[in-house]
Design an enzyme around this catalytic site. Structure first.
Site, PDB file in Angstrom:
ATOM      1  N   LYS A 278       0.848  -1.189   0.000  1.00 28.63           N
ATOM      2  CA  LYS A 278       0.000   0.000   0.000  1.00 28.63           C
ATOM      3  C   LYS A 278       0.886   1.241   0.000  1.00 28.63           C
ATOM      4  CE  LYS A 278      -4.114  -1.966   2.122  1.00 28.63           C
ATOM      5  NZ  LYS A 278      -4.998  -1.786   0.958  1.00 28.63           N
ATOM      6  N   ARG A 354     -10.207 -11.618   0.214  1.00 27.04           N
ATOM      7  CA  ARG A 354     -11.010 -12.630  -0.479  1.00 27.04           C
ATOM      8  C   ARG A 354     -10.335 -13.998  -0.476  1.00 27.04           C
ATOM      9  NH1 ARG A 354     -10.921  -9.119  -5.927  1.00 27.04           N
ATOM     10  NH2 ARG A 354     -10.830  -7.478  -4.339  1.00 27.04           N
TER      11      ARG A 354
HETATM   12  N1  BES Z   1      -8.478  -4.007   3.174  1.00 26.66           N
HETATM   13  C1  BES Z   1      -8.488  -3.533   1.839  1.00 26.66           C
HETATM   14  C2  BES Z   1      -9.765  -2.773   1.484  1.00 26.66           C
HETATM   15  C3  BES Z   1      -9.887  -1.404   2.038  1.00 26.66           C
HETATM   16  C4  BES Z   1      -9.294  -0.332   1.407  1.00 26.66           C
HETATM   17  C5  BES Z   1     -10.674  -1.167   3.141  1.00 26.66           C
HETATM   18  C6  BES Z   1      -9.460   0.947   1.900  1.00 26.66           C
HETATM   19  C7  BES Z   1     -10.839   0.102   3.634  1.00 26.66           C
HETATM   20  C8  BES Z   1     -10.228   1.165   3.011  1.00 26.66           C
HETATM   21  C9  BES Z   1      -8.382  -4.709   0.876  1.00 26.66           C
HETATM   22  O1  BES Z   1      -7.636  -5.781   1.318  1.00 26.66           O
HETATM   23  C10 BES Z   1      -7.712  -4.182  -0.335  1.00 26.66           C
HETATM   24  O2  BES Z   1      -6.585  -3.800  -0.236  1.00 26.66           O
HETATM   25  N2  BES Z   1      -8.424  -4.181  -1.451  1.00 26.66           N
HETATM   26  C11 BES Z   1      -7.903  -3.683  -2.662  1.00 26.66           C
HETATM   27  C12 BES Z   1      -8.311  -4.629  -3.751  1.00 26.66           C
HETATM   28  C13 BES Z   1      -7.670  -4.346  -5.078  1.00 26.66           C
HETATM   29  C14 BES Z   1      -6.207  -4.672  -5.022  1.00 26.66           C
HETATM   30  C15 BES Z   1      -8.369  -5.181  -6.093  1.00 26.66           C
HETATM   31  C16 BES Z   1      -8.492  -2.303  -2.907  1.00 26.66           C
HETATM   32  O3  BES Z   1      -9.679  -2.112  -2.601  1.00 26.66           O
HETATM   33  O4  BES Z   1      -7.767  -1.423  -3.324  1.00 26.66           O
HETATM   34 MN    MN Z   2      -5.571  -5.524   0.895  1.00 22.24          MN
END
Ligand code: BES
Ligand code: MN
Ligand code: ZN
Length: 506
Positions: A278, A354
């Site tokens: 991230k 997921r």
């Molecule tokens: N935990 C995150 C989702 C999330 C992001 C929750 C921001 C709350 C605030 C999840 O694991 C994630 O990183 N999802 C990615 C998926 C993408 C790589 C397809 C996302 O939403 O950016």
């Molecule tokens: Mn994630």
């Protein structure tokens, strides 16, 4: 906090002073003649105080708009503080408005030990109103100071009397206490930093709940998960020095079982993104909240452990782990095999939730539940679509979707049903494996839901709740203080108390 109901009405001001409350709060509709209030105040206040109060109302141009709050202090008698709370137009006054107003009043009175609260409850069912107020009062004053060295109690308010309600609502007030304790557990788990709320910590909390409420706990270690072939979950966990903990907590009612329910919560105690790390601006410093789904199901189990509903058996499942970087972490491009035999190409290590849910859902389906609900801080895309106040709801069963929307409505949590558009599954096609874990950015919360659906037995009524936006509130809102909201607990418990239905025709 002690909460009581009292049949006394505002007009019976003599009896009001006998209550001995330090503060009296009154809800008023906008445009409402303040005649009943005046009558009450004439009895309660001296002529001089009464004049001063009415003058103050005029000076401040108090219009009783929703959320408008005015307090008035007087010395030497009780109630020593009068609080007026505006409720807006009477037409829009519902349980949710009652919760919000109760929350504001309790915050305004939080420096005082006792409060009597007079709200216009004529249009509302007394039991629901009592529960809404009792929940709101306690949830609004929740403060988490576990990690402060100089903690002082942030609220003095320990005694709240709800006026205009009779003793018949006592059990509702008691239920509210159980629900509040469930929400508070969820908030504390979400707010706890990732060096405290580890997978082991979640397992310890489950063990504690099992011990306190006579629940059954099955704890699967890494080796147990290996034996079950949970390659997707274990792939996510392998980059962390903290061992994964697969938690299965069971509530069995004392009488016959009418319905068996599985509640699955995403339990990423920290989500760094893995090698798809991230970046700044992606809220990496808040990714302790990525176990919000597991916090919600643990909180619901706490409430259920106290409420002990008849006829429904509840299985709570959390595949807890961290998503970290190390020489042992998965590479972008790795292919893993889930416990149903499906192979998954991990084209993005940040779509880890997921993967953990895939194995948890396969496990849950083996229990042959009548309904399966998962809660997950799954996608940023859901936050973009629905914001902080509304969670996404996907379901393969209309009756379950409707029952959950209804439960959310009654409990004061908002959901919006989203589509399981099967053609979007094309976005998850992989050249080398059965599927990829990540599709294109547009519709990202939908492809995430479709990914999960691949791990659900088609005959199981399933709903997926994406709580990525609602798990945390930067500023706080209504009954939620800033930070962790405990979102999901209230809806789950409401749905379970409603009989965990999966069809609207009964
Ligand atoms: N935990 C995150 C989702 C999330 C992001 C929750 C921001 C709350 C605030 C999840 O694991 C994630 O990183 N999802 C990615 C998926 C993408 C790589 C397809 C996302 O939403 O950016
Ligand atoms: Mn994630
Ligand atoms: Zn995540």
């Amino acid at each position: 906090m002690q909460i009581r109901a009292q049949t006394i009405r505002l007009e019976e001001a003599g009896a009001l002073s006998g209550l001995g409350a330090e503060a009296l709060a009154v809800g008023l509709f906008s445009g409402e003649r303040i005649q009943p209030l005046r009558q009450a105040l004439e009895q309660l206040l001296s002529a001089a105080e009464h004049d001063a109060f009415i003058k103050r109302l005029e000076q401040r141009r108090f219009k009783a708009k929703a959320g408008e709050c005015l307090s008035f202090e007087r010395l030497g008698s009780r109630p020593g503080t009068l609080i007026l709370i505006g409720l807006g137009e009477p037409e829009g006054f519902d349980l949710q408005a009652l919760r919000t107003a109760t929350a504001s009043v309790c915050k305004a009175a939080s420096a005082l030990p006792s409060l009597a609260l007079a709200m216009p409850l004529e249009g509302l069912a007394a039991p629901a109103a009592a529960r809404a107020m009792a929940e709101a009062a306690q949830l609004a004053l929740f403060a988490d100071q576990r990690f402060k060295s100089d903690a002082e109690p942030s609220s003095q308010l320990v005694d709240v009397t709800l006026l205009g309600l009779d003793a018949a609502v006592a059990s509702e007030i008691q239920d509210a206490g159980s629900i509040v304790r469930g929400v508070s557990l969820a908030r504390e788990l979400v707010a706890a930093p990732p060096n405290v709320a580890t997978p082991q910590h979640l397992a310890d909390i489950a063990a504690q709940l099992a011990h306190e409420h006579g629940l059954e706990l099955k704890l699967l270690e890494r080796s147990d998960c290996e034996a079950l072939g949970m390659g997707a979950y274990l792939g996510v966990a392998q980059g962390s020095v903290l061992p994964p903990k697969f938690i299965h907590l069971i509530y069995r009612p004392s009488g016959p079982v009418q319905r068996r329910v599985a509640l699955v919560g995403k339990g990423l105690t920290f989500d760094s993104g893995g090698y798809n790390l991230k970046v700044s601006g992606s809220q990496i410093e808040l990714m302790k909240f990525d176990m919000g789904g597991s916090a919600a199901v643990l909180g619901a189990m706490r409430a259920i452990g106290e409420l002990k509903p008849a006829g429904v058996e509840v299985h709570m499942i959390v595949a807890a782990c961290e998503n970290m970087i190390s020489g042992e972490a998965v590479h972008p491009g790795d292919i893993v095999t889930a416990s149903n035999g499906k192979t998954i190409e991990i084209n993005n290590t940040d779509a880890e939730g997921r993967l953990t849910l895939a194995d948890a859902l396969v496990y849950a389906c083996k229990l042959e539940p009548d309904a399966l609900i998962d809660l997950a801080t799954l996608t940023g895309a859901c936050v973009i679509a629905l914001g902080e106040e509304i969670a996404g709801l996907w379901s393969n069963t209309d009756g379950l979707a409707q029952a959950l929307l209804k439960a959310g409505d009654a409990a004061g949590e908002s959901f919006w049903r989203m589509p399981l558009r099967s053609s979007y599954k094309d976005g998850l096609k992989s050249t080398h494996a059965d599927m990829k874990n990540t599709g294109p950015r547009p519709g990202g919360s939908i492809t995430a839901a479709l990914f999960l659906q691949d791990f659900i037995q088609p005959d199981v009524a399933w709903a997926h709740l994406d709580i990525a936006g609602t798990v945390w509130s930067d500023k706080g809102r209504g009954c939620d203080p800033a930070g962790a909201t405990g979102f999901g607990v209230r809806t789950l418990v409401q749905w379970l108390l409603d009989g965990a239905v999966t069809s609207t025709a009964t």
